[in-house]
Design an enzyme around this catalytic site. Sequence first.
Site, PDB file in Angstrom:
ATOM      1  N   GLY A  48      36.763  47.816  44.348  1.00  0.00           N
ATOM      2  CA  GLY A  48      35.446  47.219  44.466  1.00  0.00           C
ATOM      3  C   GLY A  48      35.382  46.422  45.749  1.00  0.00           C
ATOM      4  N   GLN A  53      32.328  40.334  51.731  1.00  0.00           N
ATOM      5  CA  GLN A  53      33.731  40.407  52.146  1.00  0.00           C
ATOM      6  C   GLN A  53      33.918  41.052  53.516  1.00  0.00           C
ATOM      7  OE1 GLN A  53      34.744  42.226  48.138  1.00  0.00           O
ATOM      8  NE2 GLN A  53      36.652  41.165  48.578  1.00  0.00           N
ATOM      9  N   CYS A  91      42.048  40.091  44.498  1.00  0.00           N
ATOM     10  CA  CYS A  91      40.870  40.246  45.357  1.00  0.00           C
ATOM     11  C   CYS A  91      41.322  40.567  46.774  1.00  0.00           C
ATOM     12  CB  CYS A  91      40.078  38.934  45.344  1.00  0.00           C
ATOM     13  SG  CYS A  91      38.642  38.938  46.419  1.00  0.00           S
ATOM     14  N   LEU A  92      40.625  41.501  47.415  1.00  0.00           N
ATOM     15  CA  LEU A  92      40.970  41.877  48.784  1.00  0.00           C
ATOM     16  C   LEU A  92      40.814  40.692  49.748  1.00  0.00           C
ATOM     17  CD1 LEU A  92      39.287  45.407  48.898  1.00  0.00           C
ATOM     18  CD2 LEU A  92      41.734  44.929  48.877  1.00  0.00           C
ATOM     19  N   HIS A 133      32.751  40.482  39.144  1.00  0.00           N
ATOM     20  CA  HIS A 133      33.519  39.956  40.280  1.00  0.00           C
ATOM     21  C   HIS A 133      32.738  40.168  41.588  1.00  0.00           C
ATOM     22  CE1 HIS A 133      37.590  39.421  42.388  1.00  0.00           C
ATOM     23  NE2 HIS A 133      36.824  39.902  43.355  1.00  0.00           N
ATOM     24  N   GLU A 134      32.166  41.378  41.747  1.00  0.00           N
ATOM     25  CA  GLU A 134      31.469  41.686  43.005  1.00  0.00           C
ATOM     26  C   GLU A 134      30.134  40.936  43.117  1.00  0.00           C
ATOM     27  OE1 GLU A 134      33.294  42.926  45.068  1.00  0.00           O
ATOM     28  OE2 GLU A 134      34.743  43.973  43.823  1.00  0.00           O
ATOM     29  N   HIS A 137      30.720  37.593  44.294  1.00  0.00           N
ATOM     30  CA  HIS A 137      30.892  37.555  45.757  1.00  0.00           C
ATOM     31  C   HIS A 137      29.536  37.405  46.457  1.00  0.00           C
ATOM     32  CE1 HIS A 137      35.082  38.072  46.756  1.00  0.00           C
ATOM     33  NE2 HIS A 137      35.225  39.189  46.063  1.00  0.00           N
TER      34      HIS A 137
HETATM   35 ZN    ZN Z   1      36.978  40.083  45.429  1.00  0.00          ZN
END
Ligand code: ZN
Length: 162
Positions: A48, A53, A91-92, A133-134, A137
């Site tokens: 995702g 991000q 998380c990235l 989660h997204e 963000h």
């Molecule tokens: Zn994330």
Amino acid sequence: MPKMLKILHEPDPFLRQTMKPVQDPKDPKIKKLIEDMVFTMRKAHGIGLAATQVGFDGRVIVIETKDGAMSFINPEIIKKSDELEAGEEGCLSVPGQYGSVKRHARVSVQAQDTEGNSDVYDAQGLFARVFQHEIDHLNGIVFIDKVESFSTEDLAGEGQLI
Ligand code: ZN
């Protein structure tokens, strides 16, 4: 050709901003952004990715599903279960940190596609978790704000970064 976008890491202040709604989902720039985001998500072994991000101020997310990568423009949770489920997340944008987060077990998300059509997606399990989660963000919220216990290992061993 899609290109690899730079992924912002904590504590980049951009990760704490609220993204603007996309005014025109049919804008070719949005289509290109989505192609680049899917490419970047896969290269980075994520499942995702939110526009936040990659430093783009717009409400766009991409999610890897069993039917392939899907994109969602202006996603909004319109229904959520009372039932919560704890699960391990990474998380990235937060390399090397994992933690357990409680999420709604089921959510319904309304979103637009690149044709400007609106649809509702009913999600449960991991798909519901990634949606939450997204969308966090897009609102400047990072999962570490919600973690109950941190770990530097991926305890669930799933290697799924979102
Ligand atoms: Zn994330």
